[in-house]
Design an enzyme around this catalytic site. Structure first.
Site, PDB file in Angstrom:
ATOM      1  N   GLY A 112      36.948  -1.155  29.440  1.00 17.93           N
ATOM      2  CA  GLY A 112      37.137  -2.297  28.542  1.00 17.93           C
ATOM      3  C   GLY A 112      36.410  -2.151  27.205  1.00 17.93           C
ATOM      4  O   GLY A 112      36.326  -1.049  26.644  1.00 17.93           O
ATOM      5  N   ASP A 122      26.476   1.761  32.963  1.00 16.73           N
ATOM      6  CA  ASP A 122      27.347   0.851  33.714  1.00 16.73           C
ATOM      7  C   ASP A 122      26.856   0.884  35.160  1.00 16.73           C
ATOM      8  O   ASP A 122      26.171   1.822  35.572  1.00 16.73           O
ATOM      9  CB  ASP A 122      28.820   1.307  33.639  1.00 16.73           C
ATOM     10  CG  ASP A 122      29.812   0.200  34.000  1.00 16.73           C
ATOM     11  OD1 ASP A 122      30.492  -0.313  33.086  1.00 16.73           O
ATOM     12  OD2 ASP A 122      29.900  -0.159  35.194  1.00 16.73           O
ATOM     13  N   ARG A 178      37.104 -22.488  32.398  1.00 15.21           N
ATOM     14  CA  ARG A 178      36.106 -21.487  32.007  1.00 15.21           C
ATOM     15  C   ARG A 178      34.721 -22.150  31.967  1.00 15.21           C
ATOM     16  O   ARG A 178      33.909 -21.832  31.096  1.00 15.21           O
ATOM     17  CB  ARG A 178      36.450 -20.863  30.635  1.00 15.21           C
ATOM     18  CG  ARG A 178      37.651 -19.934  30.657  1.00 15.21           C
ATOM     19  CD  ARG A 178      37.351 -18.644  31.411  1.00 15.21           C
ATOM     20  NE  ARG A 178      38.497 -17.754  31.500  1.00 15.21           N
ATOM     21  CZ  ARG A 178      39.377 -17.748  32.507  1.00 15.21           C
ATOM     22  NH1 ARG A 178      39.250 -18.603  33.508  1.00 15.21           N
ATOM     23  NH2 ARG A 178      40.372 -16.882  32.518  1.00 15.21           N
ATOM     24  N   TYR A 217      31.665 -19.731  32.756  1.00 13.27           N
ATOM     25  CA  TYR A 217      31.804 -18.620  31.792  1.00 13.27           C
ATOM     26  C   TYR A 217      31.446 -19.125  30.392  1.00 13.27           C
ATOM     27  O   TYR A 217      30.604 -18.528  29.698  1.00 13.27           O
ATOM     28  CB  TYR A 217      33.243 -18.082  31.828  1.00 13.27           C
ATOM     29  CG  TYR A 217      33.459 -16.893  30.911  1.00 13.27           C
ATOM     30  CD1 TYR A 217      32.894 -15.655  31.197  1.00 13.27           C
ATOM     31  CD2 TYR A 217      34.243 -17.007  29.765  1.00 13.27           C
ATOM     32  CE1 TYR A 217      33.088 -14.568  30.353  1.00 13.27           C
ATOM     33  CE2 TYR A 217      34.446 -15.922  28.921  1.00 13.27           C
ATOM     34  CZ  TYR A 217      33.867 -14.708  29.223  1.00 13.27           C
ATOM     35  OH  TYR A 217      34.058 -13.628  28.389  1.00 13.27           O
ATOM     36  N   VAL A 275      41.309 -10.214  25.222  1.00 14.40           N
ATOM     37  CA  VAL A 275      41.430  -8.780  24.928  1.00 14.40           C
ATOM     38  C   VAL A 275      41.953  -8.068  26.172  1.00 14.40           C
ATOM     39  O   VAL A 275      41.470  -8.320  27.292  1.00 14.40           O
ATOM     40  CB  VAL A 275      40.038  -8.211  24.546  1.00 14.40           C
ATOM     41  CG1 VAL A 275      40.062  -6.697  24.444  1.00 14.40           C
ATOM     42  CG2 VAL A 275      39.557  -8.833  23.244  1.00 14.40           C
TER      43      VAL A 275
HETATM   44  N1  LIG Z   1      38.536  -9.043  27.971  1.00 12.91           N
HETATM   45  C1  LIG Z   1      38.475 -10.215  27.364  1.00 12.91           C
HETATM   46  O1  LIG Z   1      39.492 -10.907  27.171  1.00 12.91           O
HETATM   47  C2  LIG Z   1      37.159 -10.731  26.851  1.00 12.91           C
HETATM   48  C3  LIG Z   1      37.161 -11.829  25.979  1.00 12.91           C
HETATM   49  C4  LIG Z   1      35.940 -12.317  25.504  1.00 12.91           C
HETATM   50  C5  LIG Z   1      34.751 -11.730  25.904  1.00 12.91           C
HETATM   51  N2  LIG Z   1      34.788 -10.675  26.760  1.00 12.91           N
HETATM   52  C6  LIG Z   1      33.512 -10.088  27.169  1.00 12.91           C
HETATM   53  O2  LIG Z   1      33.506  -8.715  26.854  1.00 12.91           O
HETATM   54  C7  LIG Z   1      32.694  -8.009  27.784  1.00 12.91           C
HETATM   55  C8  LIG Z   1      33.480  -6.857  28.384  1.00 12.91           C
HETATM   56  O3  LIG Z   1      34.620  -7.381  29.035  1.00 12.91           O
HETATM   57  P1  LIG Z   1      35.916  -6.463  29.280  1.00 12.91           P
HETATM   58  O4  LIG Z   1      36.976  -7.399  29.767  1.00 12.91           O
HETATM   59  O5  LIG Z   1      36.173  -5.644  28.093  1.00 12.91           O
HETATM   60  O6  LIG Z   1      35.447  -5.439  30.409  1.00 12.91           O
HETATM   61  P2  LIG Z   1      35.644  -5.498  32.001  1.00 12.91           P
HETATM   62  O7  LIG Z   1      35.320  -6.874  32.493  1.00 12.91           O
HETATM   63  O8  LIG Z   1      36.979  -4.958  32.367  1.00 12.91           O
HETATM   64  O9  LIG Z   1      34.535  -4.476  32.480  1.00 12.91           O
HETATM   65  C9  LIG Z   1      33.225  -4.886  32.665  1.00 12.91           C
HETATM   66  C10 LIG Z   1      32.346  -3.690  32.961  1.00 12.91           C
HETATM   67  O10 LIG Z   1      31.045  -4.204  33.262  1.00 12.91           O
HETATM   68  C11 LIG Z   1      30.496  -3.459  34.330  1.00 12.91           C
HETATM   69  N3  LIG Z   1      29.476  -4.250  35.009  1.00 12.91           N
HETATM   70  C12 LIG Z   1      29.666  -5.354  35.745  1.00 12.91           C
HETATM   71  N4  LIG Z   1      28.485  -5.794  36.225  1.00 12.91           N
HETATM   72  C13 LIG Z   1      27.538  -4.947  35.756  1.00 12.91           C
HETATM   73  C14 LIG Z   1      26.134  -4.873  35.901  1.00 12.91           C
HETATM   74  N5  LIG Z   1      25.457  -5.764  36.640  1.00 12.91           N
HETATM   75  N6  LIG Z   1      25.467  -3.876  35.271  1.00 12.91           N
HETATM   76  C15 LIG Z   1      26.140  -2.957  34.532  1.00 12.91           C
HETATM   77  N7  LIG Z   1      27.481  -2.975  34.375  1.00 12.91           N
HETATM   78  C16 LIG Z   1      28.166  -3.966  34.972  1.00 12.91           C
HETATM   79  C17 LIG Z   1      31.699  -3.159  35.207  1.00 12.91           C
HETATM   80  O11 LIG Z   1      31.457  -2.080  36.088  1.00 12.91           O
HETATM   81  C18 LIG Z   1      32.762  -2.854  34.158  1.00 12.91           C
HETATM   82  O12 LIG Z   1      32.758  -1.494  33.795  1.00 12.91           O
HETATM   83  C19 LIG Z   1      32.230  -9.042  28.812  1.00 12.91           C
HETATM   84  O13 LIG Z   1      30.959  -9.521  28.451  1.00 12.91           O
HETATM   85  C20 LIG Z   1      33.272 -10.143  28.670  1.00 12.91           C
HETATM   86  O14 LIG Z   1      32.797 -11.397  29.071  1.00 12.91           O
HETATM   87  C21 LIG Z   1      35.951 -10.158  27.247  1.00 12.91           C
END
Ligand SMILES: NC(=O)c1ccc[n+]([C@@H]2O[C@H](COP(=O)([O-])OP(=O)(O)OC[C@H]3O[C@@H](n4cnc5c(N)ncnc54)[C@H](O)[C@@H]3O)[C@@H](O)[C@H]2O)c1
Length: 247
Positions: free
Chosen positions: A18, A38, A146, A149, A182
């Site tokens: 991500g 990670d 949400r 969150y 995203v």
């Molecule tokens: N995707 C979206 O629509 C979106 C929108 C707004 C904000 N975000 C934020 O962006 C960030 C990334 O989200 P994403 O959707 O791109 O990725 P994702 O949720 O697909 O991946 C998250 C990653 O975090 C790792 N992870 C989880 N717990 C962990 C821990 N305790 N220690 C270390 N690593 C850990 C997982 O192994 C994974 O690789 C998050 O903070 C999310 O809340 C995402």
């Protein structure tokens, strides 16, 4: 690609997939010395196979002992990019105490632990940039289902501003990014796990004024700016990169 981050030492959390992964790659492509962390060593190994120049280090961002052990071996950190986060679906009525605690730990305590461990090095260097990933679902805007969150992502904005205020005189900047929806593996999982995945995907896209999801690379682009010396007058801010969802 240019060398906007040439020689900068950068730690990225949640870099296995991500936004974290795309940002680690973008930093690497801008000449940075990136350590990708990670909790998932398999996705980290895949990243390292594809980009051998990116160092990897399995790290649970909620485990303070491991984080302190990891930080002990660092000689310099120019940028800390905190991307760990988890989406709990539901209102306050669906949020049990265990859900509250889990989201608080993963979304906020992880950033507290990482910042607290890395800041002493940045203070010694008299420089540093911390970038925390919040969300449009936060203190910026309320979204249905949400509850915890949005609560915890609002806390990320507060944490960011507090660190910015406390260390502005030490030449340490702290900013956050608030993405809209995203495309990412966990987003795909949320769609697949919904009762009607086809409709769920349509609904996610429909709520985005641009009529599409963002890409992780579009979030990485602002992360490069905040990590670089182009943003040296910028601290305590939250950058919405959300396709207009918070207009
Ligand atoms: N995707 C979206 O629509 C979106 C929108 C707004 C904000 N975000 C934020 O962006 C960030 C990334 O989200 P994403 O959707 O791109 O990725 P994702 O949720 O697909 O991946 C998250 C990653 O975090 C790792 N992870 C989880 N717990 C962990 C821990 N305790 N220690 C270390 N690593 C850990 C997982 O192994 C994974 O690789 C998050 O903070 C999310 O809340 C995402």
């Amino acid at each position: 690609m240019s060398d906007r981050l040439k020689s900068k030492k950068i730690i990225v959390t949640a870099a296995g997939q991500g936004i974290g992964r795309a940002t680690a790659i973008a930093f690497h492509n801008e000449g940075a010395n990136v350590t990708a962390t990670d909790i998932n060593d398999k996705t980290l190994a895949d990243l390292n196979n594809e980009y051998p120049g990116i160092k990897i280090n399995k790290l649970d961002s909620t485990d303070q002992k491991s984080i302190l052990e990891f930080a002990k071996n660092l000689d310099r950190v120019d940028v800390l990019f905190n991307a760990v986060g988890f989406v709990h679906h539901g209102t306050i009525l669906d949020c049990e105490e265990t859900d509250w605690d889990f989201s608080s730990v993963v979304n906020v305590k992880s950033m507290y632990f990482m910042c607290k461990a890395i800041l002493p090095l940045m203070i010694k260097q008299n420089s540093g940039s911390i970038v925390n990933v919040s969300s449009c679902a936060s203190s910026l805007k309320g979204f249905p289902n949400r509850f915890v969150y949005g609560t915890t992502k609002g806390a990320v904005i507060g944490l960011t501003k507090s660190i910015a205020a406390d260390f502005v005189k030490k030449n340490i900047r702290c900013n956050s990014i608030a993405p809209g929806t995203v495309f990412s593996p966990s987003w795909q999982d949320r769609v697949n796990q919904s009762p009607d995945p086809v409709q769920a995907k349509k609904d996610f896209i429909a709520r985005q004024p641009m009529g599409r999801l963002g890409t992780a690379e579009e979030i990485a682009a602002i992360a490069i700016y905040l990590a670089s010396d182009e943003s040296t007058f910028t601290t305590g801010t939250t950058f919405s990169v959300d396709g207009g969802i918070s207009i």
